[in-house]
Design a protein around this motif. Structure first.
Motif, PDB file in Angstrom:
ATOM      1  N   SER A  63       1.158  -1.616   0.420  1.00  0.00           N
ATOM      2  CA  SER A  63      -0.166   0.346  -0.015  1.00  0.00           C
ATOM      3  C   SER A  63       0.609   1.469  -0.077  1.00  0.00           C
ATOM      4  O   SER A  63       0.205   2.086  -0.614  1.00  0.00           O
ATOM      5  N   HIS A  64       1.971   1.235   0.730  1.00  0.00           N
ATOM      6  CA  HIS A  64       3.241   2.350   0.627  1.00  0.00           C
ATOM      7  C   HIS A  64       3.859   1.992   1.384  1.00  0.00           C
ATOM      8  O   HIS A  64       4.015   0.732   1.789  1.00  0.00           O
ATOM      9  N   GLN A  88       4.193   1.270  -5.758  1.00  0.00           N
ATOM     10  CA  GLN A  88       4.158   1.853  -6.686  1.00  0.00           C
ATOM     11  C   GLN A  88       6.190   2.444  -7.236  1.00  0.00           C
ATOM     12  O   GLN A  88       6.547   2.242  -5.911  1.00  0.00           O
ATOM     13  N   ASP A 120      -2.418   4.897 -11.549  1.00  0.00           N
ATOM     14  CA  ASP A 120      -3.844   3.460 -11.427  1.00  0.00           C
ATOM     15  C   ASP A 120      -3.610   3.109 -12.607  1.00  0.00           C
ATOM     16  O   ASP A 120      -2.658   2.986 -13.509  1.00  0.00           O
ATOM     17  N   LEU A 129      -6.087  -0.342  -8.892  1.00  0.00           N
ATOM     18  CA  LEU A 129      -4.911   0.058  -7.857  1.00  0.00           C
ATOM     19  C   LEU A 129      -5.229   0.820  -8.716  1.00  0.00           C
ATOM     20  O   LEU A 129      -5.262   1.909  -9.760  1.00  0.00           O
ATOM     21  N   THR A 131      -4.081   5.503  -7.281  1.00  0.00           N
ATOM     22  CA  THR A 131      -3.340   6.850  -6.699  1.00  0.00           C
ATOM     23  C   THR A 131      -3.544   8.732  -6.827  1.00  0.00           C
ATOM     24  O   THR A 131      -5.409   8.357  -7.100  1.00  0.00           O
ATOM     25  N   GLN A 163      -1.166   3.802  -2.497  1.00  0.00           N
ATOM     26  CA  GLN A 163      -2.056   3.097  -3.573  1.00  0.00           C
ATOM     27  C   GLN A 163      -2.882   2.467  -3.100  1.00  0.00           C
ATOM     28  O   GLN A 163      -2.795   2.217  -1.586  1.00  0.00           O
ATOM     29  N   SER A 177      -6.979   0.019   1.908  1.00  0.00           N
ATOM     30  CA  SER A 177      -5.804   0.991   2.622  1.00  0.00           C
ATOM     31  C   SER A 177      -5.189   0.654   3.175  1.00  0.00           C
ATOM     32  O   SER A 177      -5.433   0.358   4.212  1.00  0.00           O
TER      33      SER A 177
END
Length: 270
Positions: A63-64, A88, A120, A129, A131, A163, A177
């Protein structure tokens, strides 16, 4: 569809490890996937305790780019060299809590099954997905300590590396998320911009964690306003991890059964 909280801050299933982190296991018609992997090998050990075969996972979504969501990726990679790990591109960049490094382990960026994406991406008819979350309504105040590197200097993180995952199953939409660093209301604004409606379920932290009595009056109002807006929807929310118990309890008083708790090893009723 089956969803299980493999890792969370609080114990839910006897024998499952609780740690500061998050990992959600999901079975759909086409996939076995993980959203995040906690911060240690607890994701592997808890899966074994619950009888979940992580070797069958085909997709991992990060997710990040923080350690408490990515730390289990390397232990997981020892079980599977074929599962696609998707993040990402900016998630591989350094991230800090003031001076303390909280980014992902550099070795993750060297994994052969890693897919770095930009913006995305629709993976298939089940998984999307996205963003591009730019709103700042009820923005979590804890973000002020979190930094990224720009032009060689530490600056406030803009969470471009975050994301969100939308899963479609049996006509229902489930939004996941990790921490909602961009603020859950802003994420939902972006979601409605993309889809034109609200998801049926949301599974996320709210990044409001502080100890009992530490929230300022302004922070409490952000928590309450967020809860009021969420309670006005038809969506059911599952939360834990970085939400923190004081904030969760405050939101629960407003949201009632629309807000439910995540715990390590717990099944998520969808």
């Amino acid at each position: 569809m089956r969803a299980v909280t493999l890792v969370e801050n609080t114990e839910g299933h006897c024998g499952c490890i609780a740690e500061h982190g998050l990992s959600i296991y999901i079975e759909t018609a086409k996939h076995r996937l993980l959203l995040d992997t906690g911060q240690t090998d607890a994701v592997v050990m808890n899966a074994q305790t619950l009888g979940i075969d992580l070797a069958k996972v085909d997709t991992v979504i990060l997710s990040h780019g923080h350690y408490d969501h990515s730390g289990g990726i390397l232990p997981f990679a020892k079980l599977s060299s074929t599962a696609r790990i998707i993040m990402q591109r900016t998630a591989t960049e350094p991230h800090y809590n003031m001076e303390r490094y909280i980014g992902i382990a550099p070795e993750i960026a060297e994994l052969p099954n890693l897919s770095l994406i930009d913006g995305d991406v629709r993976l298939d008819d089940e998984l999307f997905l996205f963003t591009g979350i730019t709103g700042r309504r009820c923005f979590p105040t804890g973000n002020s300590r979190l930094k990224m590197i720009e032009n060689g200097e530490k600056v406030c993180d803009d969470f471009r590396h975050e994301q969100c995952l939308d899963i479609v199953q049996d006509g229902r939409h489930i939004l996941l998320s990790g921490c909602a660093h961009n603020g859950i209301l802003n994420i939902l604004d972006r979601y409605r911009e993309i889809f034109g409606f609200m998801p049926d379920y949301v599974i996320t932290g709210f990044h409001m964690m502080k100890r009992e009595g530490e929230h300022t009056p302004e922070e409490l109002e952000v928590i309450r306003e967020t809860a009021r807006e969420l309670s006005a929807t038809d969506t059911v929310f599952y939360s834990g991890h970085c939400t923190g118990l004081p904030a969760f309890d405050e939101m629960k008083r407003i949201m009632g059964d629309k807000l439910r708790a995540l715990h390590s090893g717990g099944e998520i009723e969808l």
